[in-house]
Motif scaffolding. Structure first.
Motif, PDB file in Angstrom:
ATOM      1  N   ASP A 278      -1.661  12.439   0.634  1.00 34.01           N
ATOM      2  CA  ASP A 278      -1.896  10.998   0.749  1.00 34.01           C
ATOM      3  C   ASP A 278      -2.517  10.648   2.096  1.00 34.01           C
ATOM      4  OD1 ASP A 278       0.329  11.441   2.327  1.00 34.01           O
ATOM      5  OD2 ASP A 278       1.594   9.946   1.360  1.00 34.01           O
ATOM      6  N   LEU A 279      -2.319  11.497   3.097  1.00 39.35           N
ATOM      7  CA  LEU A 279      -2.954  11.261   4.397  1.00 39.35           C
ATOM      8  C   LEU A 279      -4.472  11.380   4.292  1.00 39.35           C
ATOM      9  CD1 LEU A 279      -0.523  13.180   6.790  1.00 39.35           C
ATOM     10  CD2 LEU A 279      -0.841  10.703   6.643  1.00 39.35           C
ATOM     11  N   ALA A 280      -4.945  12.305   3.451  1.00 36.67           N
ATOM     12  CA  ALA A 280      -6.389  12.454   3.256  1.00 36.67           C
ATOM     13  C   ALA A 280      -6.966  11.210   2.592  1.00 36.67           C
ATOM     14  CB  ALA A 280      -6.682  13.696   2.416  1.00 36.67           C
ATOM     15  N   LEU A 281      -6.248  10.649   1.634  1.00 34.06           N
ATOM     16  CA  LEU A 281      -6.726   9.428   0.974  1.00 34.06           C
ATOM     17  C   LEU A 281      -6.726   8.260   1.956  1.00 34.06           C
ATOM     18  CD1 LEU A 281      -5.902   8.256  -2.596  1.00 34.06           C
ATOM     19  CD2 LEU A 281      -5.781   6.627  -0.720  1.00 34.06           C
ATOM     20  N   LEU A 282      -5.678   8.145   2.748  1.00 31.14           N
ATOM     21  CA  LEU A 282      -5.618   7.073   3.743  1.00 31.14           C
ATOM     22  C   LEU A 282      -6.736   7.208   4.767  1.00 31.14           C
ATOM     23  CD1 LEU A 282      -1.787   6.764   4.421  1.00 31.14           C
ATOM     24  CD2 LEU A 282      -3.269   5.027   3.410  1.00 31.14           C
TER      25      LEU A 282
ATOM     26  N   LEU B  77       0.830  -1.201   0.000  1.00 34.38           N
ATOM     27  CA  LEU B  77       0.000   0.000   0.000  1.00 34.38           C
ATOM     28  C   LEU B  77       0.868   1.256   0.000  1.00 34.38           C
ATOM     29  CD1 LEU B  77      -2.502   1.717   0.279  1.00 34.38           C
ATOM     30  CD2 LEU B  77      -2.665   1.056   2.678  1.00 34.38           C
ATOM     31  N   ARG B  78       1.896   1.276   0.830  1.00 32.84           N
ATOM     32  CA  ARG B  78       2.769   2.456   0.887  1.00 32.84           C
ATOM     33  C   ARG B  78       3.533   2.642  -0.429  1.00 32.84           C
ATOM     34  NH1 ARG B  78       5.074   4.292   6.643  1.00 32.84           N
ATOM     35  NH2 ARG B  78       4.816   6.225   5.502  1.00 32.84           N
ATOM     36  N   GLN B  79       3.900   1.553  -1.066  1.00 36.61           N
ATOM     37  CA  GLN B  79       4.575   1.651  -2.360  1.00 36.61           C
ATOM     38  C   GLN B  79       3.636   2.256  -3.410  1.00 36.61           C
ATOM     39  OE1 GLN B  79       5.734  -2.434  -2.958  1.00 36.61           O
ATOM     40  NE2 GLN B  79       7.628  -2.245  -1.770  1.00 36.61           N
ATOM     41  N   ALA B  80       2.360   1.870  -3.358  1.00 37.00           N
ATOM     42  CA  ALA B  80       1.386   2.421  -4.304  1.00 37.00           C
ATOM     43  C   ALA B  80       1.180   3.914  -4.065  1.00 37.00           C
ATOM     44  CB  ALA B  80       0.053   1.672  -4.177  1.00 37.00           C
ATOM     45  N   LEU B  81       1.156   4.322  -2.819  1.00 40.67           N
ATOM     46  CA  LEU B  81       1.026   5.745  -2.497  1.00 40.67           C
ATOM     47  C   LEU B  81       2.208   6.538  -3.053  1.00 40.67           C
ATOM     48  CD1 LEU B  81      -0.173   5.631   1.229  1.00 40.67           C
ATOM     49  CD2 LEU B  81      -1.541   6.288  -0.762  1.00 40.67           C
ATOM     50  N   ALA B  82       3.388   5.978  -2.916  1.00 41.43           N
ATOM     51  CA  ALA B  82       4.588   6.676  -3.384  1.00 41.43           C
ATOM     52  C   ALA B  82       4.592   6.829  -4.896  1.00 41.43           C
ATOM     53  CB  ALA B  82       5.830   5.921  -2.918  1.00 41.43           C
TER      54      ALA B  82
ATOM     55  N   ALA C 195       1.812   7.062  -6.808  1.00 43.80           N
ATOM     56  CA  ALA C 195       0.586   7.699  -7.289  1.00 43.80           C
ATOM     57  C   ALA C 195       0.863   9.078  -7.884  1.00 43.80           C
ATOM     58  CB  ALA C 195      -0.425   7.810  -6.155  1.00 43.80           C
ATOM     59  N   GLU C 196       0.376   9.299  -9.073  1.00 39.26           N
ATOM     60  CA  GLU C 196       0.596  10.561  -9.776  1.00 39.26           C
ATOM     61  C   GLU C 196      -0.161  11.705  -9.106  1.00 39.26           C
ATOM     62  OE1 GLU C 196      -0.307  12.598 -14.157  1.00 39.26           O
ATOM     63  OE2 GLU C 196      -1.011  10.580 -13.678  1.00 39.26           O
ATOM     64  N   GLY C 197       0.542  12.781  -8.815  1.00 42.78           N
ATOM     65  CA  GLY C 197      -0.102  13.985  -8.311  1.00 42.78           C
ATOM     66  C   GLY C 197      -0.544  13.913  -6.864  1.00 42.78           C
ATOM     67  N   LEU C 198      -0.159  12.882  -6.146  1.00 42.42           N
ATOM     68  CA  LEU C 198      -0.552  12.743  -4.748  1.00 42.42           C
ATOM     69  C   LEU C 198       0.602  13.220  -3.870  1.00 42.42           C
ATOM     70  CD1 LEU C 198      -2.908  11.701  -2.981  1.00 42.42           C
ATOM     71  CD2 LEU C 198      -1.752   9.496  -2.896  1.00 42.42           C
ATOM     72  N   ARG C 199       0.319  14.190  -3.007  1.00 44.47           N
ATOM     73  CA  ARG C 199       1.375  14.753  -2.157  1.00 44.47           C
ATOM     74  C   ARG C 199       1.764  13.750  -1.080  1.00 44.47           C
ATOM     75  NH1 ARG C 199      -1.188  18.967  -0.397  1.00 44.47           N
ATOM     76  NH2 ARG C 199      -1.217  18.520   1.835  1.00 44.47           N
ATOM     77  N   ALA C 200       3.038  13.431  -1.012  1.00 41.41           N
ATOM     78  CA  ALA C 200       3.526  12.351  -0.140  1.00 41.41           C
ATOM     79  C   ALA C 200       3.796  12.861   1.274  1.00 41.41           C
ATOM     80  CB  ALA C 200       4.764  11.723  -0.744  1.00 41.41           C
ATOM     81  N   ASP C 201       2.760  13.270   1.988  1.00 35.58           N
ATOM     82  CA  ASP C 201       2.939  13.764   3.360  1.00 35.58           C
ATOM     83  C   ASP C 201       3.300  12.651   4.333  1.00 35.58           C
ATOM     84  OD1 ASP C 201       2.375  16.321   2.543  1.00 35.58           O
ATOM     85  OD2 ASP C 201       0.249  16.230   3.074  1.00 35.58           O
ATOM     86  N   SER C 202       2.992  11.409   3.974  1.00 36.89           N
ATOM     87  CA  SER C 202       3.260  10.283   4.879  1.00 36.89           C
ATOM     88  C   SER C 202       4.636   9.679   4.668  1.00 36.89           C
ATOM     89  CB  SER C 202       2.202   9.195   4.697  1.00 36.89           C
ATOM     90  OG  SER C 202       2.384   8.524   3.458  1.00 36.89           O
ATOM     91  N   ALA C 203       5.347  10.146   3.644  1.00 35.38           N
ATOM     92  CA  ALA C 203       6.584   9.477   3.234  1.00 35.38           C
ATOM     93  C   ALA C 203       7.609   9.377   4.358  1.00 35.38           C
ATOM     94  CB  ALA C 203       7.193  10.199   2.036  1.00 35.38           C
TER      95      ALA C 203
END
Length: 334
Positions: free
Chosen positions: A173-177, A123-128, A130-138
């Motif tokens: 990405d935190l909002a999506l999670l 799941l975390r790899q998919a978030l990383a 993802a196009e245009g998704l801000r990686a606040d959880s990285a």
């Protein structure tokens, strides 16, 4: 006097026609600022004034006077209805169409699909990616991330519902999670409310853990209820679950794709060959069908199952029958 009035009338009509043409006419791209045929990206931060929106549109590459664009915003009476967000402006967009897009909040959307059976690492790899998704959880650890989502101390594994989620370009990405977390909460609550009266499961979390095992063990959808039935039967009598996916999960990234006999004896909290009962957390994200199977297992006396090699499973009530099935389907012995 009549001539003056007639002239003013003609002038008003001409200006009105010009204004109408301007509102409908496409705004050309600023030469050299944006590749031909590519949409412009317009980001409007919360609290931006209408004049600031006009300036941002011009800075994004629209070849139009910011004062003229702002004047149209004011003239329309909708200047205060413009919504913050991230927008894509196609080539040929008119000022009128631009305003409609901004007022309606028609942001440029992307989509991310979370797959049933994925684990937290996937799941975390998919978030990383993802196009245009801000990686606040990285940069956050799992514990810190769950605290950010309002679930301190809770393991992340299995807590996010697998589905397709749309998001605006530039969103966190935190909002999506958070959306996926709440979706799983609702699905799990609904499933738990429908659990069978004789279920051996004591809590919704146990239902989630069993559902994750069922998700990983199921090759064909029609076997899902029977697989849940086998594990439920084993839980009732205190029999080892002996599920390979849980053992593999416990091995972590050291697993090379080949489960060996020594792996089955290597004790970890997730080794269901060495420890009785459910593992401490889910091992993957279960979907709706797996959740329902876990709480409403098929009525069966089977205690064993083995893969036939075509995606389906053979179910047995006794160890002798199971061993014969293993010889037939796993060892190609008649």
């Amino acid at each position: 006097m009549r001539r003056v009035l007639f002239f003013l009338l003609l002038l008003a009509l001409a200006l009105g026609g010009a204004a109408a043409w301007w509102l409908q006419a496409p705004m050309p791209q600023r030469p050299g600022s944006v590749p031909e045929g590519q949409a412009l990206e317009l980001a409007i931060e919360p609290g931006t004034t209408p004049r600031g929106v006009a300036r941002a549109a011009v800075q994004a590459g629209l070849d139009v006077s910011p004062d003229l664009l702002y004047g149209w915003f004011r003239l329309s009476g909708k200047d205060r209805e413009i919504r913050a967000g991230n927008y894509e402006i196609p080539p040929g967009t008119s000022p009128q169409a631009l305003l409609q897009k901004l007022v309606r909040g028609e942001e440029s959307l992307r989509a991310l699909t979370l797959i049933e059976g994925w684990n937290w690492r996937q799941l975390r790899q998919a978030l990383a990616r993802a196009e245009g998704l801000r990686a606040d959880s990285a940069g956050l650890s799992e514990a810190a991330l769950m605290a950010q989502l309002g679930r301190p101390g809770l393991a992340a594994e299995g807590r996010f519902f697998p589905d397709t989620y749309t998001y605006a370009k530039g969103s966190s990405d935190l909002a999506l999670l958070r959306r996926a977390l709440h979706a799983m909460d609702k699905r799990l609550e609904a499933a738990w409310a429908q659990r069978a009266a004789n279920s051996p499961l004591k809590t919704p979390t146990e239902a989630l853990i069993l559902a994750s095992i069922v998700e990983k063990e199921t090759g064909r959808a029609e076997d899902r209820g029977l697989i849940a039935g086998v594990f439920s039967n084993r839980l009732r009598i205190g029999m080892l679950l002996q599920t390979d996916p849980s053992v593999i999960y416990g091995l972590g990234e050291s697993f090379d794709g080949n489960l060996r006999r020594r792996d089955l004896t290597q004790d970890t909290p997730f080794n269901t060959y060495t420890r009785v009962g459910l593992p401490p957390t889910p091992i993957a994200m279960p979907g709706k069908a797996a959740l329902l199977a876990a709480v409403q297992p098929a009525d069966t006396k089977a205690l064993y199952f083995v893969a036939r090699g075509d995606g389906s499973s053979h179910f047995s009530q006794t160890l002798d029958e199971h061993n014969r099935a293993v010889n037939r389907y796993q060892r190609n012995q008649k």
